[in-house]
Write an enzyme that holds these catalytic residues in place. Structure first.
Site, PDB file in Angstrom:
ATOM      1  NE  ARG A 189      -1.617   5.277 -11.775  1.00 15.73           N
ATOM      2  CZ  ARG A 189      -1.761   4.061 -11.176  1.00 15.73           C
ATOM      3  NH1 ARG A 189      -0.797   3.194 -10.669  1.00 15.73           N
ATOM      4  NH2 ARG A 189      -2.820   3.437 -11.434  1.00 15.73           N
TER       5      ARG A 189
ATOM      6  CB  THR B 112       2.369  -1.888  -5.040  1.00 16.73           C
ATOM      7  OG1 THR B 112       1.820  -2.095  -6.096  1.00 16.73           O
ATOM      8  CG2 THR B 112       2.586  -0.431  -4.743  1.00 16.73           C
TER       9      THR B 112
ATOM     10  CB  THR C  88       3.040   0.233  -8.143  1.00 16.84           C
ATOM     11  OG1 THR C  88       2.602  -1.476  -8.677  1.00 16.84           O
ATOM     12  CG2 THR C  88       2.124   0.706  -9.107  1.00 16.84           C
TER      13      THR C  88
ATOM     14  CG  ASP D  20      -3.967   0.128 -11.934  1.00 14.54           C
ATOM     15  OD1 ASP D  20      -4.587  -1.219 -11.590  1.00 14.54           O
ATOM     16  OD2 ASP D  20      -3.165   0.415 -11.445  1.00 14.54           O
TER      17      ASP D  20
ATOM     18  N   GLY E  16      -3.145  -3.130  -3.903  1.00 13.55           N
ATOM     19  CA  GLY E  16      -4.049  -2.873  -5.006  1.00 13.55           C
ATOM     20  C   GLY E  16      -5.106  -2.409  -4.358  1.00 13.55           C
TER      21      GLY E  16
END
Ligand code: DON
Length: 572
Positions: free
Chosen positions: A102, A378, A396, A420, A471
């Site tokens: 991430r 994504t 993504t 996010d 999402g």
């Protein structure tokens, strides 16, 4: 709450309508069958690349890494070098693990970075431009996975992507139209306009799309591994692009980026084992919490998508998304009560609170009214090999084409993943998701995700490999695909194709896809106190799952790409 049209008939009608309305419906009538290996991705060229690696003797990790790099070239909408993601793996030796690649917040970030002097949230700063970019993780994540669990060299698995970038590939209709659609956004940045248009003129379907700069960046990675991206020329170009417009990412951020291998989230559902992604994704915890609550019900075929089924599912979803809001964030920065959230005992306490009518979201937690925003993208891919390894990856750059900013000279798009994070408690992000302190911005913290790459095991062997974009709707998409197989006995193609519904606590609405419900069901739901969202709202389409089902008894592997998009399942 009986509906006039039996649910099974509705199921058949809805599957037929989805197929018939899809340009490639002929390919979508059944799952794709194979005996040795399967690759399912959102993009034909990426699937073919992965399959070739499997046929050359590579394992699922080799193929998945090749797919990851290829998608950065052939699916710029979401495939990426400048983004991040999550990988869940089941290895043939029985080990289950996960890799978190991430994006993270830059060192110069702080919790008020998207607020004005009076403390008002400025969404443009977290959603667009260089200020929205998180430190990318994809390149490091793919290389980590390959080194640790792959069998082939980086040079071998990255070469197909390099070839496609340098020699070019023929634009399909969807990609050409998406370039045209986003042209006004690309035009804001010379570096992006240069890549995604011909001097401002849109590309057309059938034209060759060559990405020399991207090919060069991939070549740097091929030669120098992760240092080819996180240090040296590419890193300098990235930081130059960011600092030109007062962004935050520095060379130090890039050099310090590391993927993290984490213990997956484990759960069980009706005797199957669930292996999914831990924080900083909310996906695994939310999925297991939902399944634990729903396991307390017994469903029969005729229940599928009936008003009473939707009621049960949606009530559970509200509690789980409220938990997501208040309790989930990057565990390395915030104490997530993981054990409690995935325990059967806790799920039973929620189950006991569920009502056969709509419990207003405001009574579940505080009243916060979110707004809804633009379309997003994504991508998920699933790979299974002849050795018994399974890989489930969701990756993504957040919105479609991320921040829309291409790094000049390096040819890749930057994410806008900082959105996010919870920029301010009570302020929804672009998915209408709310957050709290658990997901507030801190230097080097990873923003909470909904990505839910998952592997379901049967007798400790991979049974379903699945994930989706979408999402906030990713979690409920993966949930419904799994339940469609386990509770409703659908084949994997049906399971990913049939219409879905979604609730995320706030907005207090049920998002229902076309053909999901009939008039009676809708009337029943309204009588129960539900509001159905307008079908043309943000979540018109709920996810796009790419799934594999392995039938060990019959030694058959089934692949299914969601007909909502133009992916491809291919095996051998
Ligand atoms: O990590 C997340 O949850 C989001 N950034 C994922 C974005 C997404 O799925 C957009 N796709 N349709």
């Amino acid at each position: 709450m009986r509906n006039n049209v039996p649910q099974k008939v509705l199921l058949i009608i809805s599957i037929s309508l989805i197929y018939l309305s899809h340009p490639l419906f002929a390919e979508f009538d059944k799952p794709i069958k194979a005996s040795k290996g399967m690759v399912v991705t959102a993009n034909k060229l990426a699937t073919e690349t992965g399959l070739k690696i499997l046929k050359d003797g590579g394992n699922a990790i080799d193929a998945a890494v090749a797919v990851g790099f290829t998608l950065a070239v052939t699916y710029p909408y979401a495939g990426n070098l400048g983004g991040g993601g999550f990988m869940v793996l089941h290895l043939s030796n029985g080990k289950n693990t996960s890799i978190d690649f991430r994006e993270k917040a830059p060192l110069l970030s702080n919790k008020n970075m998207y607020l004005d002097d009076e403390g008002n949230y400025i969404p443009e700063l977290s959603q667009t431009g260089v200020t929205s970019v998180g430190v990318p993780g994809s390149v490091a994540g793919l290389i980590y996975a390959l080194k640790k669990y792959g069998t082939m060299s980086l040079a071998k698995v990255i070469q197909p992507a390099i070839n496609l970038a340098i020699k070019g590939w023929v634009l399909d209709d969807n990609t050409a139209s998406s370039f045209e659609h986003f042209l006004p956004e690309f035009n804001k940045y010379n570096s992006s306009k240069k890549i995604f248009s011909k001097k401002g003129q849109p590309y057309k379907k059938g034209e060759l799309f060559v990405q020399k700069d991207l090919g060069w960046t991939l070549e740097q990675i091929k030669q120098k591994g992760r240092d080819g991206f996180y240090k040296g020329k590419v890193a300098k170009l990235l930081v130059k692009q960011i600092s030109k417009n007062n962004g935050y990412i520095t060379l130090e951020d890039l050099a310090r980026y590391n993927p993290i291998e984490r213990e997956p989230i484990f759960g069980t559902y009706r005797g199957y084992k669930i292996v999914s992604m831990p924080p900083p994704s909310s996906g695994g915890i939310a999925l297991v919490e939902l399944l634990n609550i729903l396991e307390n019900f017994k469903f029969k075929t005729s229940d599928w998508n009936s008003s009473s089924y939707i009621n049960k599912m949606v009530e559970a979803m509200k509690y789980v998304y409220a938990d997501r809001t208040y309790k989930l964030g990057d565990e390395d920065f915030y104490p997530v009560p993981k054990k409690t959230l995935i325990s059967k005992k806790y799920a039973k306490t929620i189950f006991d609170k569920l009502t056969p009518f709509a419990t207003p979201s405001t009574t579940i937690q505080k009243d916060i009214l979110p707004k809804q925003k633009e379309s997003t993208e994504t991508t998920h891919f699933s790979v299974y090999d002849k050795y018994g390894n399974a890989v489930s990856i969701t990756t993504t750059i957040n919105s479609a084409f991320g921040s829309k900013i291409v790094v000049d000279g390096a040819g890749f798009l930057l994410n806008n993943e900082m959105d996010d994070f919870s920029a301010k408690p009570g302020e929804p992000n672009q998915f209408g998701l709310l957050g709290s302190k658990a997901n507030s911005i801190e230097p080097e913290k990873r923003m909470l995700s909904s990505m839910t790459p998952t592997i379901v095991l049967k007798d400790e062997k991979p049974y379903i490999v699945v994930g989706s974009p979408g999402g906030s709707t990713i979690i409920t998409t993966v949930l419904q695909v799994i339940m469609n197989v386990i509770d409703f006995n659908m084949n994997i193609k049906e399971a990913v194709s049939v219409p879905r519904f979604h609730h995320q606590w706030f907005p207090d609405k049920i998002y229902v896809e076309k053909f999901c419900t009939n008039k009676d069901t809708e009337q029943n739901l309204t009588k129960m106190g539900y509001t159905l969202a307008n079908r043309n709202s943000t979540f018109r389409i709920l996810g796009s799952a790419q799934a594999i089902l392995i039938d060990n008894k019959n030694k058959t592997i089934y692949g299914a790409s969601d007909p909502r998009r133009n992916g491809l399942a291919k095996g051998f």
